[in-house]
Scaffold this motif. Structure first.
Motif, mmCIF file in Angstrom:
data_model
loop_
_atom_site.group_PDB
_atom_site.id
_atom_site.type_symbol
_atom_site.label_atom_id
_atom_site.label_comp_id
_atom_site.label_asym_id
_atom_site.label_seq_id
_atom_site.Cartn_x
_atom_site.Cartn_y
_atom_site.Cartn_z
ATOM 1 N N GLY A 17 -2.006 -0.391 -5.249
ATOM 2 C CA GLY A 17 -2.431 1.050 -5.219
ATOM 3 C C GLY A 17 -2.894 1.525 -6.565
ATOM 4 N N VAL A 18 -2.140 1.077 -7.599
ATOM 5 C CA VAL A 18 -2.528 1.534 -8.963
ATOM 6 C C VAL A 18 -3.885 0.998 -9.306
ATOM 7 C CG1 VAL A 18 -1.972 1.300 -11.396
ATOM 8 C CG2 VAL A 18 -0.177 1.859 -9.785
ATOM 9 N N ALA A 19 -4.106 -0.258 -8.962
ATOM 10 C CA ALA A 19 -5.406 -0.855 -9.253
ATOM 11 C C ALA A 19 -6.502 -0.125 -8.492
ATOM 12 C CB ALA A 19 -5.370 -2.351 -8.924
ATOM 13 N N HIS A 20 -6.205 0.197 -7.228
ATOM 14 C CA HIS A 20 -7.216 0.903 -6.417
ATOM 15 C C HIS A 20 -7.538 2.281 -6.993
ATOM 16 C CE1 HIS A 20 -9.488 2.013 -2.918
ATOM 17 N NE2 HIS A 20 -8.713 3.131 -2.764
ATOM 18 N N ARG A 21 -6.466 3.017 -7.369
ATOM 19 C CA ARG A 21 -6.697 4.358 -7.930
ATOM 20 C C ARG A 21 -7.445 4.272 -9.250
ATOM 21 N NH1 ARG A 21 -1.500 5.261 -5.787
ATOM 22 N NH2 ARG A 21 -0.521 4.787 -7.786
ATOM 23 N N LYS A 22 -7.161 3.220 -10.048
ATOM 24 C CA LYS A 22 -7.849 3.051 -11.321
ATOM 25 C C LYS A 22 -9.321 2.846 -11.087
ATOM 26 C CE LYS A 22 -7.745 0.282 -15.535
ATOM 27 N NZ LYS A 22 -7.127 -0.865 -16.238
#
Length: 519
Positions: free
Chosen positions: A27-32
């Motif tokens: 998720g963090v990678a996606h939001r980044k």
């Protein structure tokens, strides 16, 4: 082999935790990635906005430059148009100035020509004047030879004759004007005085001071005298009045030069007689009551006189003094009523002459104010009246009228003359004053005696109740020129030797008669 349950649970928990961590990281990678994509699109949008703004500002700048150029062009055109208009106006003014200069040049040329003509005329006039002077000189020399007078002597002679003629004509003219003025003034004065007399209604018989107290019977005389005279002494001591008790039936005479004290004594005595109780204590009480009553009456009479005369602003002490005149008489005439008559007459005559009637009434009302105190203060009522009026801040016009109403000084104002005339009218009217017959006859005889004492007097008669004396002179002794001097001398002797109210007219008569009888 069999695995324990808790191990299975632990493994499951670890697997779940590992899955959660992986999901979080994913998720963090996606939001980044999404954030980086959004930042990239925002930067592109910002670059686009900046580019649009630069393009818009360039367009605005070009548009503003074009508008400025248009405005400059317009202003330049307006300035050139104004300059052209001003240039034309200056040219018009220059043309007008040039025309004016040409006109002035022509006028100067005309003036110069006229000055030359005037100079030529003046030169000719001077030549003619010199010729006329020469002719005049020769004529004067001829006249001097013929007349035997020099020019200065002839001038002095003519001026002297002219001066004598002018003096005679001036004297005749002055006499005519004086006679005309005297006739007109006398006619106007008679009309004014007659009108004032007609409009002033007054009592025919003057009021007299009461000095006799009636008694109900002669027995009351003894009660008034009292035991060993104590009652009469108390009355005389308290009132300052002398009681004269003689053989006159049912009457007592009060004798006192001060009218107010006499009035207090009269009222007190009448009340004592009416009450019947006569003793020193009662006498003192009645005298005090009578004194208060008289003081109240004095105040009321003074206020009434002020209101009837139509004047205001009189000092309260002067009002009281006016009230005291109610008990003062002169030749039987009540002085307060006389003062009111003089005030009325003065106001009427002042109105006819266009003067201030209020001031005239004030002076007339106060002209005899000194008579309220002449029994208490030494001096004539005129001097006392002047001091009282000055003490209570009366005006100089009123004070002068008081001073001049009997001729003590020469009247300097019309108001003083009016008051003097009104005083004489009020005193001399029929029925105003009464006089003892014997004294009246003696006064007339003394008047005739004074007029007869002069040399050249043939006969004299006192007429009009002593207000006129007619003197018939001897024509062979008294000439027309001496009549004026004789009349003045008679007036001065009358003024110094006699006392009289008002004024006395001295009328001199001189006539020459030639009588023959035809037989």
């Amino acid at each position: 082999m069999d695995v324990p349950v808790w191990v299975c649970i632990l493994i499951a928990v670890l697997v779940a935790a590992a899955a959660g961590v992986l999901a979080f990281l994913a998720g963090v990678a996606h939001r980044k990635k999404e954030a980086e994509a959004a930042i990239g699109s925002a930067e592109q949008e910002a670059k686009r906005i900046v580019s649009d703004a630069i393009k818009t500002s360039e367009a605005k700048k070009k548009e503003t430059i074009l508008e400025g150029k248009d405005e400059i062009h317009r202003l330049r055109n307006e300035s050139e148009r104004e300059l052209n208009e001003r240039r034309k106006e200056i040219q018009r003014q220059e043309r007008r100035i040039q025309q004016k200069e040409e006109t002035l040049d022509r006028k100067l040329e005309s003036l110069e020509s006229k000055e030359d003509a005037v100079a030529r005329k003046n030169k000719k006039a001077e030549e003619r004047l010199q010729e006329a002077e020469a002719v005049k000189k020769s004529q004067f020399e001829m006249l001097e030879r013929i007349s035997g007078f020099t020019m200065e002597q002839a001038k002095e002679y003519l001026l002297k004759n002219l001066e004598n003629e002018l003096i005679h004509e001036k004297a005749v003219k002055v006499m005519e004007i004086e006679q005309q003025t005297r006739d007109e003034a006398e006619k106007s004065a008679r009309e004014i005085i007659a009108l004032a007399i007609q409009r002033c209604a007054a009592d025919h018989v003057a009021e007299a001071a009461i000095s006799v107290v009636p008694l109900p019977n002669d027995e009351m005389k003894g009660r008034i005298i009292g035991r060993e005279g104590r009652n009469i002494r108390a009355i005389e001591t308290l009132t300052g009045v002398d009681l004269i008790i003689d053989d006159t039936p049912e009457a007592i005479t009060l004798s006192c030069f001060e009218p107010v004290r006499r009035e207090v004594a009269r009222i007190a005595l009448e009340r004592l007689i009416s009450d019947g109780r006569i003793h020193p204590a009662r006498i003192e009480e009645m005298v005090e009551k009578a004194r208060r009553e008289v003081e109240q009456t004095i105040k009321q009479e003074g206020e009434r006189a002020v209101i009837e005369a139509g004047v205001n602003g009189i000092h309260p002490e002067l009002v009281k003094l006016l009230g005291r005149l109610r008990y003062r008489t002169s030749y039987g005439q009540n002085v307060l009523n006389h003062s009111l008559e003089v005030a009325y007459l003065s106001g009427l005559m002042a109105s006819e002459l266009g003067l201030d009637p209020t001031l005239a009434r004030r002076a007339g009302l106060l002209h005899d104010i000194g008579k309220a105190l002449d029994h208490e203060i030494e001096g004539s009522h005129v001097d006392i009246g002047i001091d009282v009026a000055r003490k209570y801040k009366e005006g100089e016009a009123v004070i002068h009228a008081i001073h001049a109403h009997h001729g003590d000084v020469e009247p300097k104002t019309v108001i003083a003359c009016i008051v003097q005339a009104a005083d004489a009218i009020s005193a001399a009217r029929p029925g105003a004053r009464r006089e003892n017959l014997e004294n009246y006859i003696k006064r007339l005889e003394k008047l005739e005696e004074v007029a007869s004492s002069f040399e050249g007097v043939d006969r004299c008669y006192a007429i009009q109740a002593g207000r006129e004396v007619r003197v018939i002179v001897k024509p062979e002794v008294i000439s027309d020129d001496k009549m004026v001097l004789l009349a003045r001398d008679i007036c001065k002797k009358i003024e110094s030797d006699l006392e009289y109210p008002g004024q006395i007219k001295v009328n001199l008569i001189r006539e020459s008669r030639a009588i023959e009888y035809a037989k």
